[in-house]
Scaffold this active site. Structure first.
Site, PDB file in Angstrom:
ATOM      1  N   SER A 151       0.823  -1.208   0.000  1.00 31.77           N
ATOM      2  CA  SER A 151       0.000   0.000   0.000  1.00 31.77           C
ATOM      3  C   SER A 151       0.858   1.260   0.000  1.00 31.77           C
ATOM      4  CB  SER A 151      -0.936   0.000   1.213  1.00 31.77           C
ATOM      5  OG  SER A 151      -0.205  -0.129   2.411  1.00 31.77           O
TER       6      SER A 151
ATOM      7  N   ASP B 140      -4.222  -0.072  -2.386  1.00 35.91           N
ATOM      8  CA  ASP B 140      -4.913  -0.353  -1.130  1.00 35.91           C
ATOM      9  C   ASP B 140      -5.490  -1.766  -1.182  1.00 35.91           C
ATOM     10  OD1 ASP B 140      -6.897  -0.502   0.957  1.00 35.91           O
ATOM     11  OD2 ASP B 140      -6.868   1.689   1.067  1.00 35.91           O
TER      12      ASP B 140
ATOM     13  N   HIS C 193       7.248 -20.619  11.178  1.00 35.78           N
ATOM     14  CA  HIS C 193       8.586 -20.708  10.601  1.00 35.78           C
ATOM     15  C   HIS C 193       9.476 -21.705  11.338  1.00 35.78           C
ATOM     16  CE1 HIS C 193       9.867 -17.669  13.662  1.00 35.78           C
ATOM     17  NE2 HIS C 193      11.027 -18.259  13.547  1.00 35.78           N
TER      18      HIS C 193
ATOM     19  N   GLU D  85      14.545 -14.749  24.809  1.00 40.31           N
ATOM     20  CA  GLU D  85      15.274 -13.699  24.118  1.00 40.31           C
ATOM     21  C   GLU D  85      15.820 -12.714  25.154  1.00 40.31           C
ATOM     22  OE1 GLU D  85      12.637 -13.566  20.004  1.00 40.31           O
ATOM     23  OE2 GLU D  85      11.896 -12.571  21.827  1.00 40.31           O
TER      24      GLU D  85
ATOM     25  N   HIS E 121       5.043 -22.037  18.055  1.00 40.55           N
ATOM     26  CA  HIS E 121       6.401 -22.586  18.020  1.00 40.55           C
ATOM     27  C   HIS E 121       6.610 -23.716  19.029  1.00 40.55           C
ATOM     28  CE1 HIS E 121       7.127 -19.334  15.404  1.00 40.55           C
ATOM     29  NE2 HIS E 121       7.644 -18.460  16.234  1.00 40.55           N
TER      30      HIS E 121
END
Length: 468
Positions: free
Chosen positions: A43, A88, A171, A209, A233
């Site tokens: 966009s 858009d 992922h 993390e 995950h």
């Protein structure tokens, strides 16, 4: 399956595209595995030159961070294959322009690297111009934010697409180190006889993390650690560690065994959950004034089936933790008698298998060996393998996932029944969240979480991977 002949990337100006997708496309081009043009849709009112400059910068930044030299010929070839379509996502004209751009292509892969709230609108736009007839549509996580919304989202997509044309990304399923859990278990006779309740004391899965939300306050505050990491995950890693061997390594057989495990997981209750929020989170930009969003969560799960009955499984994930790591630890029971421990001395440490699933992935076995000297006493020794050193460098997750979508392989994607069952496990605690406990930077979360595992969590430290 037939190979796709064009890739369409929605959300081409977003962080995911810049940090993961563009570098993955470069790696595929370098390996000679892309071989199809890429149309990016965004966009943002960018020119073609601005778009390609952004792609180039993301690739150069990533290679510099890894200490790798960019192959200029490969980069030029990739940029020549890429074209931007601006519009858009709610306007029919955007999809009409895309349809014109894709004239002459038969089988597109359409990757929706956009907010989940836009999945249905974009799919309707694709359908209105006939692009869903053959397209493989890849949707990013999270797929919904709870059981009810996941069902609603699936219903909206299924009105326009059959299940075999939908590719739901987690992922972690593209990580070679996660797939290695299956190989470790089912290609090595040494472990299968003891991979059950008779010999295993507990399983611990940790993804932490050492940094915070990195300017994504508004997004993260609407999601939290449970939805962002644990529901997808960590539960996927759990299935790989605990599933029965599939009849073959096809996508359907693998998904069938995953849903069996998830269906046997006992729904989580409040006494098995500890939620935390790091001190300073409320001062982050975009975070609500009195936010109750967790930046840490730990859970105790049980799988009520024959193999795992009574074995506690501990999951934890958090921001601003002592270290960045992604690992699974399988801890074995002690021998029935301690033959090599002096009276009054503590028992030796139990045997463990530690799977490291970050960039420096590998496996560690912790065993007992005789200590030097005349006495029959033991010391703990670690047998360690780093897979890159032993087997060579491995591909990044998004490179493998993009390739799988292009060739039409569902093996590395999630099936809807598994997604819904994952939400079902967490449904009650998402509807009625438990108390939020504060914790400070460089800790392992709230004290209440540290006390969850009898004897404490297996130490993360000397083998922790700094880049999950």
């Amino acid at each position: 399956m037939k190979r796709a002949d064009v890739l369409v990337l929605f959300g081409a100006t977003g962080d995911l595209a810049k940090k993961k997708l563009f570098p993955a496309l470069y790696e595929m081009e370098e390996a000679g595995e892309l071989e199809i043009p890429v149309f990016a849709v965004a966009s943002s009112k960018w020119t073609q030159d601005e778009f390609k400059a952004t792609v180039e910068k993301s690739i150069r930044d990533r290679n510099e961070a890894l200490g790798q030299i960019v192959d200029e010929r490969v980069l030029k070839n990739l940029l020549d294959e890429m074209q931007l379509v601006v519009g858009d996502y709610k306007e029919p004209s955007t999809f009409e322009k895309l349809q014109d751009a894709l004239s002459g292509f038969d089988l597109p892969v359409v990757y929706l690297a956009i907010a989940p709230g836009m999945f249905a609108d974009v799919t309707k736009g694709l359908n209105a111009v006939g692009l869903t007839e053959s397209a493989r549509v890849v949707v990013e996580k999270p797929f919904g934010r709870d059981l009810e919304s996941a069902i609603a989202l699936d219903d909206s997509l299924k009105k326009l697409l059959p299940e075999d044309q939908i590719y739901r990304i987690d992922h972690y399923l593209g990580k070679e180190s996660v797939e290695d859990l299956l190989v470790f278990r089912f290609a090595n006779t040494l472990f299968e006889p003891v991979w059950n309740r008779n010999y295993i004391s507990n399983i611990q899965i940790t993804m932490t993390e050492d940094f915070g939300i990195e300017g994504r306050g508004k997004f993260y505050d609407e999601v939290g650690a449970t939805r962002d990491v644990l529901q997808n995950h960590l539960l996927q890693v759990l299935t790989m560690l605990t599933m029965e061997p599939p009849i073959d390594m096809g996508a359907a057989a693998l998904q069938n065994e995953k849903i069996k495990v998830l269906s046997a997981v006992r729904d989580v209750t409040p006494e098995n959950v500890v939620r935390g929020q790091y001190v300073g989170y409320l001062e982050e930009a975009g975070v609500a004034e009195h936010s109750q969003t967790e930046t840490f969560v730990a859970m105790r799960l049980f799988i009520d089936n024959w193999r795992w009955a009574g074995v506690p499984i501990y999951l934890r994930t958090g921001k601003k933790m002592a270290e960045t790591t992604m690992e699974a630890v399988v801890e074995f029971k002690q021998p029935p008698r301690q033959l090599f421990t002096a009276k009054g001395e503590p028992a030796p440490e139990p045997n463990i298998v530690r799977f490291r699933m970050g960039r420096h992935d590998g496996v560690d076995l912790s065993l007992q060996a005789k200590a030097p000297g005349s006495a029959l006493v033991t010391n703990t020794v670690d047998l360690t393998v780093e897979f890159a050193a032993a087997l060579g460098q491995r591909k990044e997750a998004y490179e493998r996932l993009l390739d799988a979508a292009i060739v039409g392989d569902h093996f590395r994607f999630t099936r809807i029944d598994a997604v819904l069952q994952s939400w079902q496990i967490l449904d009650s605690i998402l509807k009625s969240p438990t108390k939020l406990h504060p914790y400070f930077d460089d800790a392992w979360g709230p004290d209440e979480a540290l006390e969850m595992v009898p004897g404490g969590w297996t130490t993360v430290g000397k083998l922790a991977d700094k880049t999950p």
